[in-house]
Design a protein around this motif. Structure first.
Motif, mmCIF file in Angstrom:
data_model
loop_
_atom_site.group_PDB
_atom_site.id
_atom_site.type_symbol
_atom_site.label_atom_id
_atom_site.label_comp_id
_atom_site.label_asym_id
_atom_site.label_seq_id
_atom_site.Cartn_x
_atom_site.Cartn_y
_atom_site.Cartn_z
ATOM 1 N N UNK A 54 0.472 11.570 -3.705
ATOM 2 C CA UNK A 54 -0.182 10.892 -3.270
ATOM 3 C C UNK A 54 0.256 9.689 -1.845
ATOM 4 N N UNK A 55 0.741 10.840 -1.346
ATOM 5 C CA UNK A 55 0.890 10.525 0.265
ATOM 6 C C UNK A 55 -0.167 11.868 0.880
ATOM 7 N N UNK A 56 -0.736 12.225 0.573
ATOM 8 C CA UNK A 56 -1.611 13.280 0.605
ATOM 9 C C UNK A 56 -2.769 12.976 0.949
ATOM 10 N N UNK A 85 4.600 0.680 10.053
ATOM 11 C CA UNK A 85 3.750 0.759 8.720
ATOM 12 C C UNK A 85 4.771 2.343 8.161
ATOM 13 N N UNK A 86 4.399 3.057 8.459
ATOM 14 C CA UNK A 86 5.483 4.338 8.315
ATOM 15 C C UNK A 86 7.223 4.117 8.407
ATOM 16 N N UNK A 87 7.518 3.209 9.652
ATOM 17 C CA UNK A 87 8.865 3.612 9.612
ATOM 18 C C UNK A 87 9.532 2.419 8.645
ATOM 19 N N UNK A 88 9.064 1.275 8.189
ATOM 20 C CA UNK A 88 9.229 1.189 6.801
ATOM 21 C C UNK A 88 9.001 1.742 5.926
ATOM 22 N N UNK A 96 14.393 4.222 -3.175
ATOM 23 C CA UNK A 96 13.820 4.472 -4.319
ATOM 24 C C UNK A 96 14.780 5.057 -5.133
ATOM 25 N N UNK A 97 14.903 4.767 -6.939
ATOM 26 C CA UNK A 97 15.830 5.331 -7.482
ATOM 27 C C UNK A 97 15.243 5.904 -8.674
ATOM 28 N N UNK A 98 13.455 5.876 -8.991
ATOM 29 C CA UNK A 98 13.832 6.572 -9.606
ATOM 30 C C UNK A 98 11.899 7.762 -9.469
ATOM 31 N N UNK A 99 11.121 8.095 -10.462
ATOM 32 C CA UNK A 99 9.979 9.012 -9.578
ATOM 33 C C UNK A 99 8.270 7.800 -9.161
ATOM 34 N N UNK A 100 9.039 6.980 -10.148
ATOM 35 C CA UNK A 100 7.588 5.919 -9.814
ATOM 36 C C UNK A 100 7.369 5.322 -9.082
ATOM 37 N N UNK A 107 2.779 6.405 -1.111
ATOM 38 C CA UNK A 107 1.595 6.098 -1.521
ATOM 39 C C UNK A 107 1.760 5.425 0.041
ATOM 40 N N UNK A 108 1.992 3.863 0.513
ATOM 41 C CA UNK A 108 2.360 3.276 1.575
ATOM 42 C C UNK A 108 2.303 3.686 2.884
ATOM 43 N N UNK A 109 3.492 5.223 2.740
ATOM 44 C CA UNK A 109 4.175 5.601 3.924
ATOM 45 C C UNK A 109 2.497 6.476 3.742
ATOM 46 N N UNK A 110 2.143 6.827 3.301
ATOM 47 C CA UNK A 110 0.217 8.074 3.732
ATOM 48 C C UNK A 110 -0.715 6.971 3.959
#
Length: 539
Positions: A54-56, A85-88, A96-100, A107-110
């Motif tokens: 999802x990042x890619x 944005x990447x840093x946040x 994150x607590x679960x895969x979802x 996705x936001x990091x991407x």
């Protein structure tokens, strides 16, 4: 102090390289954390593949868009916004607590990475004079190679000492430093371009990549049914519609300017950049799983296995960039790609149960030499004749194609690995079940069949299947079952790795052959791109 250093080419390059390094580091650092994530979050292999993909996917879908926005709004502005944005998003990933949740925050990091990445090449081209641009782009390309190889080493250190969440938290201080440096050092280079964004093109490109990535990643889980093949067909249709749409917009600020591909070298390097990324993912994804799940290396030890290759690649990248400036990048690239493929082929011969870390070094160092000779010359050859007014678009397109190679590489290599692993586990279980008593044979086979289907067969400490012998089973037989299960798992992973590594070897070899089409620069030939002095820049 700030006014003296503001706009200094090497200070700017350092700032851009740190930001670029941060976005690429996570790409391979996540690979070393896969077994830990599977165990900690009770995730399946295909779920963790989505953490990578999802990042890619977001990065690839929006790179061209943000390259264009950089032309319009200014690359410095987009770079700073992307870093923030990447840093946040990195903080949210670590929490994150679960895969979802992790998939959503990745996705936001991407998105942040897509905003900052194309601006790096644009600012470099606008800051460095033509005669030093090859060295600068060689360093920039070398950062890509080093980040890709450093990811497993640094990621392994963090996973082993602090836990997998710290592969994301570590971005926070780096991001803060890059933001401060960007405000102080990076000039606001503008080309006066004012073009509307192609929203339809963005949506078509994103839909194409989503269909393709979902089909390849989830194909094994859904047994390659009609729905998966329909998604692959939809991806092909959407690609055709995207190209037709772009063809109709060539006079109205297209997302994909076809004029860039009139330059044969740019076209060839775009293809080669995609093949390199398939090779990189083909190396790290299966090898990290093998080192930790079969050889039982810690995440740190698995990362350190890659360290010598990282050093070799880092040392060679600037040298290769200078060589490309002096003699042309064609043969440097061909040699690098050939060595990269040869290193992977050598690795397939070494891979087996019970290997020691040093037995992988000749193969990995060979691949590292190859990688060091690829990234710098590849970028130099691609961008040699690009006009500064097209730098954002060219950078965005080149990086997008490279990341599309990463998307396809990750999804395709993951699909081959899942498919071959499912088959190999069951084949190995069938071989070893023949030597077991009839009373436990069926349960043994069923355990591995379920493990192959569930995808939870490559986590740290897992043995491939859960086998519960009946009550009253003699201790000796229980021990025998455990040994048989461990052997099945280990040999199954090894058997799956070999055809998985064959895919990137073939793709890289095709990339090496494609370099024969590169037009070699004649000695003394002028550069078409104007010097930065011809650009309008404001402090």
């Amino acid at each position: 102090m700030s006014s003296r250093w503001r706009g200094n080419p090497w200070a700017v390059l350092l700032t851009l390289s740190l930001g670029f390094f941060m976005t690429l580091l996570d790409l391979t650092a996540v690979n070393v954390a896969i077994p830990s994530m599977i165990g900690d979050m009770h995730a399946s292999l295909d779920e963790v593949l989505w953490v990578i993909n999802v990042y890619i996917l977001v990065l690839a879908a929006l790179l061209i868009t943000f390259g264009r926005l950089g032309d319009v709004r200014g690359p410095r502005t987009m770079f700073i916004g992307g870093v923030a944005l990447f840093t946040v998003a990195s903080v949210l990933c670590g929490l994150s607590q679960d895969p979802a949740q992790l998939i959503a925050t990745r996705a936001v990091q991407g998105l942040g990475a897509a905003a900052l990445m194309p601006q790096t090449m644009t600012i470099i081209i606008g800051t460095f004079p033509a005669e030093r641009r090859g060295v600068a782009l060689g360093v920039w390309g070398g950062v890509a190679g080093v980040a890709t190889i450093a990811g497993p080493t640094l990621g392994g250190l963090l996973v082993s000492t602090a836990g997998w969440r710290w592969i994301f938290f570590v971005n926070v201080p780096i991001g803060a430093i890059v933001l401060a440096m960007a405000f102080i050092l990076v000039p606001d280079i503008r080309h006066g371009s004012r073009r509307k964004l192609d929203v339809v093109g963005v949506l078509l490109a994103a839909a194409t990549l989503v269909c393709l990535t979902f089909a390849l990643t989830e194909g094994q889980r859904y047994a390659w049914n009609a729905g998966i093949w329909a998604l692959l067909g939809a991806a092909a249709l959407l690609l055709v519609l995207f190209l037709l749409h772009q063809g109709a917009r060539q006079q109205r600020a297209p997302l994909l300017p076809f004029v860039l591909f009139r330059d044969r070298n740019y076209t060839v390097m775009s293809f080669v950049s995609a093949t390199v990324q398939v090779g990189m993912l083909g190396l790290f994804l299966p090898v990290m799983i093998y080192l930790q799940s079969v050889l039982r290396f810690s995440a740190l030890a698995a990362g350190l296995v890659m360290a010598p290759a990282m050093v070799v690649s880092a040392v060679l990248s600037p040298v290769a960039g200078r060589m490309a400036d002096r003699i042309g990048g064609k043969y440097v690239l061909m040699a690098g790609l050939t060595l990269f493929a040869a290193g992977l082929a050598w690795l397939t011969r070494v891979t087996d149960v019970g290997r020691a870390w040093w037995e992988f070094q000749p193969a990995l160092i060979t691949a590292g030499v190859g990688i060091g000779c690829v990234f710098g010359p590849m970028v130099t050859v691609a961008m040699y004749h690009v006009e500064p007014t097209m730098a954002g678009a060219a950078s965005g397109v080149l990086n997008t194609i490279r990341q599309i190679g990463t998307v396809i590489g990750s999804a395709a290599v993951g699909a081959v690995l899942q498919n071959r692993l499912a088959a190999a586990l069951q084949d190995e279980a069938a071989k070893r079940a023949a030597g077991l008593p009839a009373g436990v044979r069926g349960q043994f086979l069923e355990g591995f069949r379920e493990a192959a289907e569930s995808g939870q067969e490559v986590g740290v400490g897992q043995g491939g299947a859960v086998v519960h012998p009946p009550q009253g089973t003699p201790t000796g037989l229980v021990h025998h079952l455990e040994q048989a299960a461990a052997a099945t798992f280990q040999h199954g992973v090894v058997d799956a790795m070999r055809p998985t590594l064959a895919l990137p070897i073939i793709v890289i070899a095709v990339g090496a052959l494609a370099c024969l089409l590169v037009r070699r620069r004649q000695a003394g030939s002028p550069r078409t791109a104007p010097r930065p002095a011809d650009l309008s820049a404001s402090a």
